[in-house]
Design a protein around this motif. Structure first.
Motif, PDB file in Angstrom:
ATOM      1  N   GLN A 179       0.856  -1.248  -0.029  1.00  0.00           N
ATOM      2  CA  GLN A 179       0.016   0.126   0.030  1.00  0.00           C
ATOM      3  C   GLN A 179       0.954   1.374  -0.020  1.00  0.00           C
ATOM      4  O   GLN A 179       0.578   2.196  -0.590  1.00  0.00           O
ATOM      5  CB  GLN A 179      -1.042   0.102   1.214  1.00  0.00           C
ATOM      6  CG  GLN A 179      -2.192  -0.933   1.181  1.00  0.00           C
ATOM      7  CD  GLN A 179      -2.767  -0.835  -0.165  1.00  0.00           C
ATOM      8  OE1 GLN A 179      -3.145   0.157  -0.574  1.00  0.00           O
ATOM      9  NE2 GLN A 179      -3.208  -1.988  -0.645  1.00  0.00           N
ATOM     10  N   LYS A 182       1.993   1.897  -3.512  1.00  0.00           N
ATOM     11  CA  LYS A 182       1.030   2.340  -4.408  1.00  0.00           C
ATOM     12  C   LYS A 182       0.908   4.294  -4.256  1.00  0.00           C
ATOM     13  O   LYS A 182       0.505   5.013  -5.236  1.00  0.00           O
ATOM     14  CB  LYS A 182      -0.282   2.064  -3.914  1.00  0.00           C
ATOM     15  CG  LYS A 182      -0.615   0.623  -4.908  1.00  0.00           C
ATOM     16  CD  LYS A 182      -1.990   0.055  -5.148  1.00  0.00           C
ATOM     17  CE  LYS A 182      -2.436  -0.816  -5.660  1.00  0.00           C
ATOM     18  NZ  LYS A 182      -3.697  -1.153  -6.107  1.00  0.00           N
ATOM     19  N   LEU A 236      -1.172   1.600 -11.890  1.00  0.00           N
ATOM     20  CA  LEU A 236      -1.071   0.982 -10.668  1.00  0.00           C
ATOM     21  C   LEU A 236      -2.551   0.774  -9.938  1.00  0.00           C
ATOM     22  O   LEU A 236      -2.266  -0.286  -8.876  1.00  0.00           O
ATOM     23  CB  LEU A 236      -0.169   1.914  -9.698  1.00  0.00           C
ATOM     24  CG  LEU A 236       1.130   2.387 -10.178  1.00  0.00           C
ATOM     25  CD1 LEU A 236       1.895   3.399  -9.301  1.00  0.00           C
ATOM     26  CD2 LEU A 236       1.978   1.159 -10.476  1.00  0.00           C
ATOM     27  N   SER A 237      -3.574   1.513 -10.041  1.00  0.00           N
ATOM     28  CA  SER A 237      -4.745   1.369  -9.214  1.00  0.00           C
ATOM     29  C   SER A 237      -5.260  -0.141  -9.733  1.00  0.00           C
ATOM     30  O   SER A 237      -6.204  -0.724  -8.845  1.00  0.00           O
ATOM     31  CB  SER A 237      -5.740   2.305  -9.799  1.00  0.00           C
ATOM     32  OG  SER A 237      -6.224   2.267 -10.776  1.00  0.00           O
ATOM     33  N   ILE A 257       4.924  -3.242  -8.972  1.00  0.00           N
ATOM     34  CA  ILE A 257       4.548  -2.169  -8.970  1.00  0.00           C
ATOM     35  C   ILE A 257       5.825  -1.494  -9.649  1.00  0.00           C
ATOM     36  O   ILE A 257       5.577  -0.407 -10.536  1.00  0.00           O
ATOM     37  CB  ILE A 257       4.204  -1.394  -7.652  1.00  0.00           C
ATOM     38  CG1 ILE A 257       2.875  -1.939  -7.080  1.00  0.00           C
ATOM     39  CG2 ILE A 257       4.405  -0.003  -7.721  1.00  0.00           C
ATOM     40  CD1 ILE A 257       2.273  -1.665  -6.062  1.00  0.00           C
TER      41      ILE A 257
END
Length: 422
Positions: A179, A182, A236-237, A257
């Motif tokens: 997380q 991101k 990335l989402s 990522i």
């Protein structure tokens, strides 16, 4: 000289062939090491890297490879010294292309990432010093190029070292690194977009007549950074964590990522490289064409016909596709183990160094810069993570490049002089 002008088409065909060989060497060595980090980090396969390079290197070389080039690259020899003997310039450039091309093919075969810029510089210095005279060479320029062997890898290594340290601190050492990645990676994407746009504007598009100052290039690069960050964030989402894979390697999902980030860097790096370094292959070819087309007149600059750019672009693509995997393996896997996060730090460190050098006018080698960046990333995990034998081999090949190009060029210069007449 008269014989050369009478057989100008034959001379141009020979020049085109050796120019293609040089471009082939640029593709096999320089382009391969630019792609090596992406391949070694696992962000791209060799096949994908070749496809990206074919599209973006060709586009950079053909669209932004330059309309005009200096008659003698890097200002190491004064073009006016050939005013009485223009055919010596033709013989010399043929020799330089052939010498540098052969050295690059040999180096690529052994997987040594050497500098294409230094290969052609060494070759030009060789024929000029022996064929024209020692005082025809600007030795201070040669000295600054030798100094760049130290400065460019150190600067790139320094920047990459702190980039990978920031990745460790901001992402990898956090409680929920996925997380966190991101949230943080879009900022890195902005940095990549910013630096790569700046590389393209500063090193590439100035060749096609867009007179953009260094300051204005950095301003436009803000827009490039924002565009890359927005596109990257949307991609990335869609990436979700893979708990099963994370059991084997805690950062598997995080590295996915960073792998997206490296695809952006690979595309932009290829375009910027094609637009800039194609001149190493086709600059001497343009000089030969200019002398023959003008009937022996020598100017400070030479026009760059589209057929010459096409020879350079095609040679680069063929060189990468046929022999590029060997240098990719050296840069991507044999210096230190790379992951997408480490590879990103190396590429961004190298690209930032290129932008800084361009703005200050320092001579620089993209090869030395990228290898220095990879070393910096390795040093962040301790010197034990580096393959010192490979590092030693690379450094030795760098030192040998200038004299190897010079000696081969001298031999070929006297061969062409004997073949076509003094």
């Amino acid at each position: 000289m008269e014989w050369m002008l009478e057989h100008s088409m034959l001379m141009l065909i020979i020049a085109g062939a050796v120019g293609f060989l040089m471009a082939w060497g640029v593709g096999a060595n320089d382009v391969a090491n630019a792609m090596g980090t992406s391949v070694g980090a696992g962000a791209l396969t060799v096949g994908q890297a070749v496809m990206i390079a074919i599209v973006f290197e060709f586009a950079g070389a053909y669209l932004a490879g330059g309309e005009v080039t200096a008659t003698v690259r890097k200002g190491i020899v004064d073009a006016s010294v050939f005013s009485e003997t223009p055919h010596y310039l033709v013989y010399g450039m043929l020799s330089a292309l052939l010498a540098a091309g052969i050295w690059l093919v040999v180096a690529s075969w052994f997987g040594w990432p050497v500098s294409t810029t230094h290969s052609i510089v060494g070759a030009i210095v060789g024929f000029a010093a022996v064929g024209v005279g020692m005082d025809s060479v600007h030795w201070d320029k040669v000295g600054s190029i030798v100094a760049s062997w130290v400065t460019s890898p150190l600067l790139a290594g320094f920047i990459s070292f702190f980039l990978i340290k920031s990745v460790q601190r901001l992402v990898l050492n956090q409680d929920d690194p996925f997380q966190r990645a991101k949230k943080v990676v879009p900022f890195y994407m902005f940095m990549v977009g910013y630096v790569m746009t700046a590389v393209t504007l500063v090193k590439g598009l100035k060749h096609i007549g867009l007179d953009i100052s260094f300051a204005a290039s950095l301003g436009w690069a803000l827009i490039g950074g924002l565009i890359v960050a927005v596109i990257g964030a949307s991609i990335l989402s869609r990436i979700q964590p893979d708990p099963e894979a994370d059991k084997d390697f805690r950062f598997h999902s995080v590295e996915r990522i960073f792998a997206v980030l490296m695809i952006f860097t690979a595309c932009a790096m290829a375009f910027a490289h094609g637009s800039n370094d194609v001149a190493n292959a086709v600059g001497p070819l343009a000089a030969i064409n200019s002398v023959i087309a003008s009937g022996g007149q020598i100017g400070e600059e030479a026009a760059m016909p589209s057929w010459i750019l096409l020879v350079g672009a095609m040679g680069i693509v063929f060189g990468l596709a046929i022999l590029g995997a060997r240098v990719m393996a050296t840069v991507g896997t044999k210096i230190t183990a790379l992951t997408p996060s480490r590879g990103f730090a190396a590429e961004l460190g190298a690209a930032t160094t290129v932008v800084l050098a361009s703005g200050t006018g320092l001579p620089i080698s993209t090869t030395h810069t990228l290898v220095g960046a990879v070393l910096g990333v390795g040093m962040a995990r301790g010197i034990g993570s580096l393959n010192l034998r490979t590092v030693g081999t690379i450094f030795t090949s760098w030192v040998v490049t200038l004299p190897a190009g010079a000696l081969l060029s001298i031999l070929f210069f006297f061969f062409f002089k004997g073949l076509f007449g003094a």
